[in-house]
Design an enzyme around this catalytic site. Structure first.
Site, short mmCIF file in Angstrom:
data_model
loop_
_atom_site.label_atom_id
_atom_site.label_comp_id
_atom_site.label_asym_id
_atom_site.label_seq_id
_atom_site.Cartn_x
_atom_site.Cartn_y
_atom_site.Cartn_z
N LYS A 23 0.83 -1.22 0.00
CA LYS A 23 0.00 0.00 0.00
C LYS A 23 0.86 1.26 0.00
CE LYS A 23 -3.00 2.59 3.15
NZ LYS A 23 -2.20 3.48 3.99
N ASN A 24 1.87 1.31 0.88
CA ASN A 24 2.64 2.55 1.02
C ASN A 24 3.51 2.82 -0.20
OD1 ASN A 24 1.42 2.96 3.44
ND2 ASN A 24 3.13 2.28 4.70
N ASP A 122 -5.78 8.88 8.74
CA ASP A 122 -5.84 8.10 9.98
C ASP A 122 -5.91 8.94 11.24
OD1 ASP A 122 -5.94 5.46 9.63
OD2 ASP A 122 -3.78 5.15 9.47
N MET A 342 7.14 6.97 17.26
CA MET A 342 6.93 7.88 16.12
C MET A 342 5.53 8.49 16.06
SD MET A 342 9.28 5.76 13.42
CE MET A 342 8.96 6.71 11.94
#
Length: 435
Positions: A23-24, A122, A342
């Protein structure tokens, strides 16, 4: 209509599963088709909402999109409709898709201007876009944010190569700046660049199109601007997050699973982190075989202190798999500290796991200690809602290992990142149905 998964857990699974395309990587690679008017063929594209929305968006801009088969498309960005970027349609589609930020770099490079609505996406804490914009500004782009219509307007009629030190090693930020720089005049140096395999894939693809990028795989990229780029063919890597999810699924449910065609050398330390949790896995050709395991025991550090698993920029451990590791640790023997450095609030789904019977101490928004149950106690099925893509799959894995029935709502979040996940799990013998 409410979409939900109903899962009867506690059954071991077995069989083979093939990971989807990454996906990324898809969001970067698909945006790169805007850099040339020539035809680009891309295969192993995942059939998921975020990617399909971006393909639809490209079509709306005037890109000629042809679907050759299930996972292969051709793109020709000959005639791009510049007025489309000021339309309401673009605002609603672009604003609802985080990946839409990725079209800005290529548009600036090729047309010298771009407009972008404020992106969505998100709920995993603040994700800044400053890295992208600061990079474009260093290359000579000028920006103004229009408070009234919520658009960023960018003028980049004269992009020039320069030295850029990124404030963070952002994958999408690096990719976007690379795509802007390939057609800029002169030489651009990007230091503290992201090194992820997805970004390496993008750079290799751009080089095949005629770009001059060196230092691929390191955090120092040098880009010599060229006048134009041509067409190419590109095959996307398998999704490393899916591969990690399936390793965790096998361990949690005591299943014998083979994950096919994983491009093992691109997985970095992912297999080793799962081995630290005590999970046995072996490489067979380019497949990962996970035997059915009654128990798995978390290693301790050499001095006997509790294992800590933390995320870090690549080649460190990807933050997208920390939720999965946390869930898998629930049924391990031993304890582990999960440190999500992160993103804040990515661990806030642990309340659902506690309701299922997990032993977890949430220390703060970034850290949780998991005390393994060693499969002495089975989790119990509950009703729950998925907050984001990765937490959603983590809850799905927990539900498949739990006793009794679980219902997961808001599965649109899961389906943003995992294609046909219910059908693929059914093929392994999972009792999961859409309601």
């Amino acid at each position: 209509m409410v979409n939900a998964f109903e899962i009867q857990g506690g059954k071991p699974l077995r069989g083979e599963i093939t990971p989807q395309g990454a996906k990324n990587e898809a969001l970067q690679i698909l945006s790169a088709v805007l850099l040339t008017e020539e035809k680009i063929t891309i295969s192993n594209i995942p059939d998921i909402k975020d990617v399909n929305k971006l393909i639809e968006l490209l079509g709306d801009m005037g890109v000629i999109v042809n679907r050759l088969n299930e996972d292969t498309y051709t793109f020709e960005a000959k005639d791009i409709d510049q007025d489309f970027f000021l339309s309401e349609a673009f605002k609603s589609k672009g604003g609802g898709l985080r990946g839409s930020i990725m079209i800005v770099g290529p548009l600036l490079a090729r047309f010298g201007k771009a407009s972008i609505p404020k992106p969505g996406g998100d709920k995993i804490g603040r994700r800044r876009l400053d890295t992208h914009f600061l990079g474009f500004e260093k290359l000579g782009a000028q920006f103004n944010y229009n408070q009234a219509d919520g658009f960023y307007n960018v003028d980049a009629s004269d992009l020039k190569g320069t030295y850029i030190l990124l404030d963070e090693a952002s994958v999408t930020g690096t990719a976007n700046i690379v795509m802007a720089a390939v057609l800029a005049k002169g030489i651009t140096t990007i230091y503290n660049a992201a090194c992820e395999p997805y970004l390496q894939q993008l750079c290799k693809m751009l080089n095949r199109m005629g770009a001059k990028i060196s230092g691929i795989g390191s955090n120092l990229l040098t880009i010599e601007g060229v006048a134009r780029l041509g067409g190419t063919e590109h095959r996307m890597l398998p999704d490393m997050i899916e591969i990690g999810s399936f390793i965790g699924l096998a361990a949690m449910t005591g299943s014998e699973i083979t994950i096919k065609n994983v491009q093992y050398k691109e997985l970095g330390m992912i297999p080793d982190v799962f081995r630290r949790l005590g999970i046995k896995l072996e490489l067979r050709g380019d497949d990962i075989y996970i035997p059915a395991q009654e128990h798995y025991e978390i290693e301790t550090f050499i001095d006997g202190s509790i294992m800590t698993i933390a995320d870090a920029p690549w080649p460190g451990f990807t933050p997208d798999l920390l939720s999965i590791v946390l869930v898998v640790a629930i049924q391990a023997k031993g304890s582990v500290l999960i440190h999500q450095k992160m993103f804040e609030s990515r661990l806030f789904f642990v309340d659902k796991l506690l309701d299922m019977g997990a032993q977890i101490i949430l220390c703060d928004p970034h850290r949780a200690t998991v005390i393994g149950l060693d499969k002495q106690v089975q989790l119990r099925g509950i009703s729950m809602t998925s907050p984001d893509i990765r937490a959603g799959v983590s809850l799905l894995i927990a539900a498949l290992s739990a006793q009794g029935k679980s219902t997961i709502y808001n599965i649109e979040q899961i389906e943003r990142g995992y294609q046909h996940i219910d059908k693929r799990l059914q093929a392994l013998g999972a009792d999961i149905k859409r309601i």
